[in-house]
Enzyme design. Structure first.
Site, short mmCIF file in Angstrom:
data_model
loop_
_atom_site.label_atom_id
_atom_site.label_comp_id
_atom_site.label_asym_id
_atom_site.label_seq_id
_atom_site.Cartn_x
_atom_site.Cartn_y
_atom_site.Cartn_z
CG HIS A 99 3.13 2.70 1.70
ND1 HIS A 99 3.32 4.06 1.65
CD2 HIS A 99 4.02 2.17 0.83
CE1 HIS A 99 4.29 4.34 0.79
NE2 HIS A 99 4.73 3.21 0.27
CE LYS A 133 6.58 2.34 3.94
NZ LYS A 133 7.76 1.53 3.62
#
Length: 253
Positions: A141, A145
């Site tokens: 990601h 995040k």
């Protein structure tokens, strides 16, 4: 994600955006902020006040793990259905939300991933685990995040576990020269989290067997990939009662 949701709802002829909550841009029309013409919907900061003053059917929450629980309680206390894409909700918080939703007769859909392809990836991985129980999950990601592993990785591991006996993978005498290098352990399988700029949301589930490997991978190349699942959830949650966790529960065989 919030900006993408606004655009997606605007494109649906039978849906109307009636409110926008953000700690920034207070008082600004949400339309130009997301690349649309003015909508007449102004950004506000007070969720409770908006819900009390506006006729709302569904709230979509893509905030953060530090605020989502409070938001969910506020929405349900105002007798409004809820779609949540924020991960990091604690188990005890989820239990409390279930109690409130059932008592109020409201629908709550919580999904760690709204991409239809990601849901299929999880389903395929669960099926493969029946025949190839040695498995590791790698999720990748963007570097902003907050939680690790991702909700998608955890959900994938939970689905795999339903079809896989618990056992410790790898060599019995395996050791780490750098702590954590083998990733986190969940029911004997390993989960690895990668965070880098340039990524959006990606996951590989790698299975190993005698003389073979199987890799199931999904990539979200932009945040538009999540919107069909969000729109589906908005439509379905109106007829739900209680909490459903995972978009796969809305997709029939």
């Amino acid at each position: 994600m919030g900006r993408e949701v606004v655009v997606a709802i605007h494109k649906e002829p039978d849906m109307e955006l009636v409110g926008a909550i953000d700690i920034r841009n207070n008082g600004f029309d949400i339309g130009p902020l997301v690349g649309l013409e003015p909508t007449g919907v102004l950004v506000v900061r007070n969720l409770n006040k908006l819900l009390q003053e506006t006729d709302v059917d569904v709230v979509v929450d893509f905030t953060g793990p530090d605020t989502v629980y409070k938001n969910m309680k506020t929405v349900l206390e105002n007798k409004v259905n809820l779609v949540v894409g924020t991960t990091g909700i604690l188990p005890e918080q989820l239990e409390e939300i279930k109690k409130i939703a059932e008592a109020q007769g409201l629908g709550v859909l919580i999904a760690p991933n709204f991409a239809i392809g990601a849901v299929l990836m999880m389903k395929f991985a669960a099926q493969a685990a029946r025949y190839l129980p040695h498995v590791e999950i790698i999720e990748l990601h963007h570097d902003q995040k907050l939680d690790a592993p991702s909700g998608t990785a955890l959900k994938t591991a939970e689905l795999i576990q339903q079809n896989r006996a618990v056992f410790r993978q790898g060599h019995i005498n395996e050791y780490e020269k750098i702590s954590g290098v083998r990733g986190g352990e969940f029911e004997g399988m390993r989960i690895h989290s990668i965070r880098l700029p340039g990524l959006i949301a990606h996951q590989e589930v790698i299975f190993g067997g005698l003389g073979q490997t199987l890799t199931i991978r999904h990539d979200s190349l932009n945040r538009e990939s999540f919107m069909p699942g969000v729109i589906l959830s908005i439509r379905k949650v109106m007829d739900m009662k209680g909490v459903i966790y995972g978009l796969e529960n809305l997709i029939t065989e």
